[in-house]
Design a protein around this motif. Structure first.
Motif, PDB file in Angstrom:
ATOM      1  N   SER A 100      -9.485 -28.715  19.841  1.00  0.00           N
ATOM      2  CA  SER A 100     -10.532 -28.093  20.644  1.00  0.00           C
ATOM      3  C   SER A 100     -11.074 -26.857  19.942  1.00  0.00           C
ATOM      4  O   SER A 100     -12.291 -26.626  19.913  1.00  0.00           O
ATOM      5  N   PHE A 101     -10.182 -26.055  19.346  1.00  0.00           N
ATOM      6  CA  PHE A 101     -10.650 -24.858  18.653  1.00  0.00           C
ATOM      7  C   PHE A 101     -11.442 -25.217  17.401  1.00  0.00           C
ATOM      8  O   PHE A 101     -12.441 -24.570  17.088  1.00  0.00           O
ATOM      9  N   VAL A 102     -11.013 -26.245  16.685  1.00  0.00           N
ATOM     10  CA  VAL A 102     -11.769 -26.675  15.506  1.00  0.00           C
ATOM     11  C   VAL A 102     -13.185 -27.074  15.910  1.00  0.00           C
ATOM     12  O   VAL A 102     -14.174 -26.722  15.249  1.00  0.00           O
ATOM     13  N   SER A 420      -9.616 -32.259  26.769  1.00  0.00           N
ATOM     14  CA  SER A 420      -9.827 -30.832  26.500  1.00  0.00           C
ATOM     15  C   SER A 420     -10.919 -30.310  27.426  1.00  0.00           C
ATOM     16  O   SER A 420     -11.368 -31.008  28.343  1.00  0.00           O
ATOM     17  N   GLY A 421     -11.367 -29.102  27.162  1.00  0.00           N
ATOM     18  CA  GLY A 421     -12.369 -28.478  28.014  1.00  0.00           C
ATOM     19  C   GLY A 421     -13.801 -28.850  27.689  1.00  0.00           C
ATOM     20  O   GLY A 421     -14.731 -28.295  28.291  1.00  0.00           O
ATOM     21  N   TRP A 422     -14.038 -29.756  26.734  1.00  0.00           N
ATOM     22  CA  TRP A 422     -15.403 -30.178  26.412  1.00  0.00           C
ATOM     23  C   TRP A 422     -15.933 -31.097  27.505  1.00  0.00           C
ATOM     24  O   TRP A 422     -15.231 -31.991  27.972  1.00  0.00           O
ATOM     25  N   SER A 435     -21.091 -29.192  26.694  1.00  0.00           N
ATOM     26  CA  SER A 435     -20.681 -27.824  27.015  1.00  0.00           C
ATOM     27  C   SER A 435     -19.294 -27.594  26.424  1.00  0.00           C
ATOM     28  O   SER A 435     -18.371 -28.359  26.696  1.00  0.00           O
ATOM     29  N   SER A 436     -19.160 -26.563  25.609  1.00  0.00           N
ATOM     30  CA  SER A 436     -17.884 -26.284  24.962  1.00  0.00           C
ATOM     31  C   SER A 436     -16.997 -25.460  25.881  1.00  0.00           C
ATOM     32  O   SER A 436     -17.474 -24.875  26.862  1.00  0.00           O
ATOM     33  N   PRO A 437     -15.701 -25.375  25.597  1.00  0.00           N
ATOM     34  CA  PRO A 437     -14.814 -24.556  26.434  1.00  0.00           C
ATOM     35  C   PRO A 437     -15.233 -23.094  26.503  1.00  0.00           C
ATOM     36  O   PRO A 437     -14.958 -22.408  27.486  1.00  0.00           O
TER      37      PRO A 437
END
Length: 500
Positions: A100-102, A420-422, A435-437
């Motif tokens: 997710s961070f990448v 993930s949060g996407w 929409s990204s986290p």
């Protein structure tokens, strides 16, 4: 700001005479404040000044790169806290947080996820076991290419070997600085490889056998209808192939105006396509025409008027991009079969199966994959025919099996969307809103935005406007509607990401 008189004999006289405020020493070069853009100096003195300025800027860039690596690692740690990763988190939860961070970093920088993943991995190593290398980069002693050579040659080796290899680069940089020179990357790599091979506990033959299992052929698109074809294989085979092509290309041929490089490239293509050379009488009779030597299964989207010879609008070759009309017609003429996709109520192509089927039938499946072309996650260019078809609104939550609720997502981004949060939503015209986290909003456009044709309507002659719905506006460069204005200046073009 006044400049020194042209009678000045040295850069040092100029600097001593001007005394700018804010003395700084960056990358081993001293600057006093801001440097003027133009100096009235003798040519030789001005050249010295410009070279000193270039070296100073290089030092600044190295310092900035070092600071960026530290901030990437800090941002990763903060992202893990946001995702709730703790010491008791499972390996899967940690892996998904990293992915997710990448994705967050890639879309922030406008880079491919492969590039962002490399930055994250490098930052972790440079703020950990290779912190001395990062310090040398920040001090201007090592270049970015040398730093990456250190990272490459210290990977997958025991700690004592990695430390010894790193020490070679650091010692070479220190010795060069003491001597008032610079160590090139080629020199440093050569020394590091010698130390690595001498100290590596695993025999080279075993490592080579493992590396040879990764051999492959790669195609990289290039401008003007060209492409690079490369092979990753054993060194001796590559050298032998290159030597054989050189020998064959050196043969005398009357009336041949090609250069040796051109002949070598043509020979390689002839051998790969037909297995023989067209000018070799021993095999020439058994060699089919170039276009008939192979029958690859490729997708070429050809405008119907181009196919009929009534227009020269470029076609689209899958995995490459635009190709000229003549090439498209030639490929179509040798195609063993064709698949057409027409968006029209009378064709029988079904674009929605409601809640009757979970898996998209073949006609809908083909339509969505050709429409999307690639994975629809921002920046991903993995081919749609190698991706999953994902229900944007999940089937179990009432989502329909319809073109307006289906999209191609590679397996990695399919999982990222669900775990993930996407978040993503369909918008008119095949546009997908992500929409990204962190709250960034990004849009992706379909590769081929097919325009529906209503019953009773037909194609208009070239140069006229019809009643069909107009084409949606072309997607903007990069990924479209970006986050905030302060982010827009850092966007770059995208390319094929590698798996994690």
């Amino acid at each position: 700001m006044k400049s020194k008189s042209p009678t000045s004999n040295s850069v040092h006289e100029y600097i001593d005479d001007q005394r700018f405020r804010g003395h700084s020493n960056v990358g081993g070069c001293c600057l006093d404040g801001l440097m003027p853009g133009t100096l009235e100096l003798p040519t030789h003195t001005a050249l010295q000044f410009e070279l000193a300025s270039i070296a100073a800027f290089e030092g600044m860039l190295r310092q900035l790169h070092a600071d960026q690596y530290r901030r990437i690692q800090r941002a990763r740690e903060l992202a893990a806290e946001v995702d709730g990763v703790t010491a008791s988190s499972t390996t899967r939860e940690r892996d998904m947080a990293t992915r997710s961070f990448v994705a967050e970093l890639a879309t922030t920088l406008g880079q491919h996820e492969a590039s962002a993943a490399r930055l994250v991995t490098e930052a972790e190593r440079l703020t950990g076991p290779r912190s001395a290398t990062l310090g040398a980069l920040g001090a201007g002693e090592l270049s970015l290419t040398q730093l990456r050579s250190v990272l490459e040659l210290t990977q997958a080796v025991p700690a004592e070997v990695a430390d010894a290899v790193e020490r070679v680069a650091l010692d070479a940089a220190a010795a060069a600085e003491a001597a008032g020179g610079a160590s090139t990357n080629a020199e440093v790599r050569r020394r590091m490889r010698q130390v690595r091979e001498r100290m590596h506990p695993e025999p080279l033959a075993d490592r080579r056998a493992r590396a040879a299992s990764e051999r492959r052929v790669c195609v990289e698109p290039a401008p003007d209808g060209m492409a690079w074809l490369s092979m990753f294989l054993e060194a001796e085979r590559a050298i032998a192939i290159d030597h054989r092509l050189d020998v064959l290309a050196a043969r005398e041929a009357s009336g041949d105006s090609r250069t040796a490089a051109q002949r070598a490239a043509d020979l390689a293509a002839d051998l790969l396509l037909g297995g023989a050379l067209p000018d070799d009488e021993r095999t020439r009779s058994g060699l089919a025409a170039l276009t008939g030597a192979v029958q690859p299964r490729i997708n070429v989207t050809v405008p119907v008027l181009t196919l009929l010879g009534l227009d020269d609008e470029p076609a689209d070759l899958e995995e490459y991009g635009p190709i000229d009309a003549d090439t498209a017609r030639r490929l179509a003429g040798h195609a063993p079969s064709m698949r057409r996709i027409l968006v029209h109520p009378e064709t029988g192509v079904a674009l929605s199966y409601g809640r009757e089927h979970y898996r998209a039938p073949s006609d809908l499946d083909g339509f969505v994959r050709v429409r999307d072309g690639r994975c629809r996650f921002p920046g991903c260019s993995r081919r749609a025919d190698r991706a999953d078809l994902d229900h944007t609104t999940a089937w179990e939550h009432g989502g329909q099996t319809a073109d307006a609720n289906l999209a191609a997502l590679c397996r990695r981004h399919h999982r990222l969307k669900h775990e993930s949060g996407w978040r993503v939503a369909h918008e008119p015209g095949g546009v997908m809103r992500w929409s990204s986290p962190a709250g960034h909003v990004l849009r992706t456009w379909p590769e081929r935005p097919f325009v529906p044709v209503r019953a009773g309507e037909g194609a208009d002659p070239p140069g006229t406007s019809g009643s069909a719905d107009p084409l949606p506006p072309p997607p903007p460069p990069a990924f479209g509607d970006r986050f905030d204005d302060e982010w827009r200046s850092v966007l770059e073009d995208a390319a094929e990401p590698a798996p994690f």
